[in-house]
Enzyme design. Structure first.
Site, short mmCIF file in Angstrom:
data_model
loop_
_atom_site.label_atom_id
_atom_site.label_comp_id
_atom_site.label_asym_id
_atom_site.label_seq_id
_atom_site.Cartn_x
_atom_site.Cartn_y
_atom_site.Cartn_z
N GLY A 21 -0.79 -7.61 -1.15
CA GLY A 21 -0.31 -6.95 0.07
C GLY A 21 -0.38 -7.89 1.27
O GLY A 21 -0.65 -7.46 2.37
N ARG A 24 2.44 -8.29 5.12
CA ARG A 24 2.44 -7.73 6.49
C ARG A 24 1.07 -7.09 6.75
O ARG A 24 0.21 -7.05 5.87
CB ARG A 24 3.57 -6.70 6.66
CG ARG A 24 3.37 -5.47 5.80
CD ARG A 24 4.54 -4.49 5.93
NE ARG A 24 4.14 -3.15 5.52
CZ ARG A 24 4.92 -2.07 5.57
NH1 ARG A 24 6.17 -2.19 5.99
NH2 ARG A 24 4.47 -0.90 5.21
N GLY A 61 6.31 -8.96 -6.36
CA GLY A 61 5.89 -8.17 -7.52
C GLY A 61 5.36 -6.81 -7.10
O GLY A 61 4.96 -6.61 -5.95
N ASN A 89 -6.08 -6.21 -1.19
CA ASN A 89 -5.78 -5.50 0.06
C ASN A 89 -4.65 -4.49 -0.08
O ASN A 89 -4.62 -3.50 0.66
CB ASN A 89 -5.41 -6.54 1.14
CG ASN A 89 -4.65 -5.94 2.29
OD1 ASN A 89 -5.22 -5.27 3.15
ND2 ASN A 89 -3.33 -6.14 2.31
N TYR A 156 -5.18 9.86 -1.55
CA TYR A 156 -5.47 8.49 -1.09
C TYR A 156 -6.98 8.29 -0.96
O TYR A 156 -7.53 7.29 -1.45
CB TYR A 156 -4.76 8.32 0.26
CG TYR A 156 -5.05 7.07 1.05
CD1 TYR A 156 -4.60 5.82 0.61
CD2 TYR A 156 -5.71 7.13 2.27
CE1 TYR A 156 -4.82 4.69 1.37
CE2 TYR A 156 -5.93 6.01 3.04
CZ TYR A 156 -5.48 4.78 2.58
OH TYR A 156 -5.69 3.66 3.34
N ALA A 158 -9.39 9.91 -2.49
CA ALA A 158 -10.04 9.92 -3.81
C ALA A 158 -9.84 8.58 -4.51
O ALA A 158 -10.77 8.05 -5.16
CB ALA A 158 -9.46 11.06 -4.66
N ALA A 159 -8.65 8.02 -4.38
CA ALA A 159 -8.38 6.72 -5.03
C ALA A 159 -9.24 5.63 -4.39
O ALA A 159 -9.77 4.76 -5.09
CB ALA A 159 -6.89 6.38 -4.90
N LYS A 160 -9.40 5.68 -3.07
CA LYS A 160 -10.23 4.67 -2.40
C LYS A 160 -11.71 4.87 -2.74
O LYS A 160 -12.47 3.90 -2.81
CB LYS A 160 -10.01 4.72 -0.89
CG LYS A 160 -8.62 4.24 -0.44
CD LYS A 160 -8.40 2.75 -0.65
CE LYS A 160 -7.18 2.26 0.12
NZ LYS A 160 -6.92 0.82 -0.06
N1 LIG Z 1 -4.01 0.28 8.83
C1 LIG Z 1 -4.95 1.23 8.72
O1 LIG Z 1 -5.18 2.04 9.64
C2 LIG Z 1 -5.77 1.32 7.45
C3 LIG Z 1 -6.85 2.23 7.42
C4 LIG Z 1 -7.63 2.32 6.28
C5 LIG Z 1 -7.33 1.51 5.19
N2 LIG Z 1 -6.27 0.66 5.23
C6 LIG Z 1 -6.00 -0.14 4.03
O2 LIG Z 1 -5.72 -1.47 4.40
C7 LIG Z 1 -4.86 -2.07 3.44
C8 LIG Z 1 -3.68 -2.72 4.15
O3 LIG Z 1 -2.97 -1.71 4.84
P1 LIG Z 1 -2.00 -1.99 6.08
O4 LIG Z 1 -2.33 -0.99 7.10
O5 LIG Z 1 -1.96 -3.44 6.41
O6 LIG Z 1 -0.62 -1.49 5.40
P2 LIG Z 1 0.86 -2.06 5.35
O7 LIG Z 1 1.30 -2.58 6.67
O8 LIG Z 1 1.67 -0.97 4.73
O9 LIG Z 1 0.72 -3.26 4.30
C9 LIG Z 1 0.47 -2.96 2.95
C10 LIG Z 1 0.76 -4.17 2.09
O10 LIG Z 1 0.63 -3.81 0.70
C11 LIG Z 1 1.86 -4.12 0.02
N3 LIG Z 1 2.09 -3.17 -1.06
C12 LIG Z 1 2.19 -1.82 -0.98
N4 LIG Z 1 2.47 -1.29 -2.18
C13 LIG Z 1 2.56 -2.35 -3.05
C14 LIG Z 1 2.83 -2.46 -4.45
N5 LIG Z 1 3.11 -1.38 -5.20
N6 LIG Z 1 2.83 -3.69 -5.01
C15 LIG Z 1 2.59 -4.80 -4.26
N7 LIG Z 1 2.31 -4.75 -2.94
C16 LIG Z 1 2.31 -3.54 -2.35
C17 LIG Z 1 2.92 -4.02 1.12
O11 LIG Z 1 4.12 -4.72 0.85
P3 LIG Z 1 5.39 -4.03 0.14
O12 LIG Z 1 5.47 -2.62 0.66
O13 LIG Z 1 6.55 -4.89 0.52
O14 LIG Z 1 5.10 -4.08 -1.32
C18 LIG Z 1 2.17 -4.70 2.27
O15 LIG Z 1 2.18 -6.11 2.11
C19 LIG Z 1 -4.44 -0.95 2.47
O16 LIG Z 1 -5.24 -1.00 1.31
C20 LIG Z 1 -4.77 0.31 3.25
O17 LIG Z 1 -5.05 1.41 2.41
C21 LIG Z 1 -5.48 0.55 6.33
#
Ligand SMILES: NC(=O)c1ccc[n+]([C@@H]2O[C@H](COP(=O)([O-])OP(=O)(O)OC[C@H]3O[C@@H](n4cnc5c(N)ncnc54)[C@H](OP(=O)(O)O)[C@@H]3O)[C@@H](O)[C@H]2O)c1
Length: 257
Positions: A21, A24, A61, A89, A156, A158-160
């Site tokens: 991930g 972005r 991927g 991530n 979400y 539960a998975a985390k």
């Molecule tokens: N931002 C928050 O407030 C927050 C809070 C709690 C936890 N988190 C956790 O932090 C992590 C990053 O989140 P973020 O906020 O930066 O989200 P984001 O902007 O949506 O980035 C998520 C990244 O994961 C990739 N991804 C998603 N599904 C995928 C798949 N099936 N295969 C490969 N890559 C995949 C996305 O790229 P593609 O979609 O192009 O695949 C992207 O690069 C996540 O685990 C999220 O649960 C975030």
């Protein structure tokens, strides 16, 4: 250049890093932070975005399937020729505004596949390389720890929670090999994915965006760079005696409120 600036720019020199991930949001900011410290970085996602760091090698991927996860992990290893740091991530939250009962079997399983099983499936083929590193470090990106989630994100949460439990088992098993494994738990962070989720949520619930700041003691959303800085610390030698830890970066949410 001051000594502090020099340390910042060279701390990760020679380190081989893989971030899921990393196209972005938090993953891209972490990739950039480790690149700035001199690391060689490979990132993966389904799509390259404008935010994807130019200095990182990108693998396209989908890690929500067993074959997709295995393919990107082995490809990353081939490109890097070894591995010192793994950041699991990638994750995704799809709010279900009608509450717990409306979440279908498929949606529970989809949440588990991308937020939990992807980390297991990516990590397994990389363990021999991390063992060979001599200073291997893993950070898994969670959410909410074991806090209860609102019904619209229960699948979400539960998975985390499964990811949290797995991470601590991994930390225990890998400690004798000198591999440290930690969790970070972001609160509400400004990223493309979370911004979209918050828009859906506020529109669906008919509340103002500022309403979401109510439970955050520091009164603001965090930045992806604030997450990246903490992840960089946890995978660095500065955290050499830290393993099995869950670090909240949440403005106090989940800790004092
Ligand atoms: N931002 C928050 O407030 C927050 C809070 C709690 C936890 N988190 C956790 O932090 C992590 C990053 O989140 P973020 O906020 O930066 O989200 P984001 O902007 O949506 O980035 C998520 C990244 O994961 C990739 N991804 C998603 N599904 C995928 C798949 N099936 N295969 C490969 N890559 C995949 C996305 O790229 P593609 O979609 O192009 O695949 C992207 O690069 C996540 O685990 C999220 O649960 C975030």
């Amino acid at each position: 250049m001051t000594r502090a600036m020099q340390a910042y720019a060279t701390e990760f020199q020679g380190k081989k890093v893989f971030i899921t991930g990393g196209s972005r949001g938090i993953g891209a900011a972490t990739a950039q932070r480790l690149l700035d410290g001199g690391a060689t970085v490979v990132v993966t996602a389904r799509t390259r975005h404008a935010q994807t760091p130019a200095g990182a090698t990108f693998i396209e991927g989908d890690i929500s399937t067993p074959t997709g996860a295995h393919a990107v992990a082995t490809d990353a290893l081939r490109l890097l020729g070894g591995l010192d740091i793994l950041v699991n991530n990638a994750g995704a939250a799809a709010p279900k505004l009608q509450g717990l009962e409306s979440i279908t079997d498929t949606e529970w399983l989809d949440a588990l596949m991308i937020n939990f099983m992807s980390a297991v499936r990516v990590t397994n083929p990389l363990l021999p390389a991390l063992r060979a590193s001599g200073s291997g470090a893993i950070v898994n990106v969670s959410a909410g720890g074991l806090l209860p989630f609102y019904g619209f994100l229960a699948q979400y949460g539960a998975a985390k929670a499964a990811l949290n439990s797995y991470t601590r088992s991994l930390a225990k098993e890998l400690a004798p090999a000198g591999i440290r494994v930690n969790l970070v738990t972001p609160g509400s962070i400004t990223t493309p994915g979370a911004d979209e989720g918050r828009k859906l949520l506020t529109a669906g619930l008919g509340i103002a965006p500022e309403h979401l700041l109510g439970g955050i003691p520091l009164g603001r959303h965090g930045t992806a760079e604030e997450l990246a800085e903490t992840i960089a610390f946890l995978v660095s030698d500065r955290a050499a005696y830290i393993t099995g830890h869950n670090q909240f970066i949440s403005g106090g949410f989940g800790e004092i409120a």
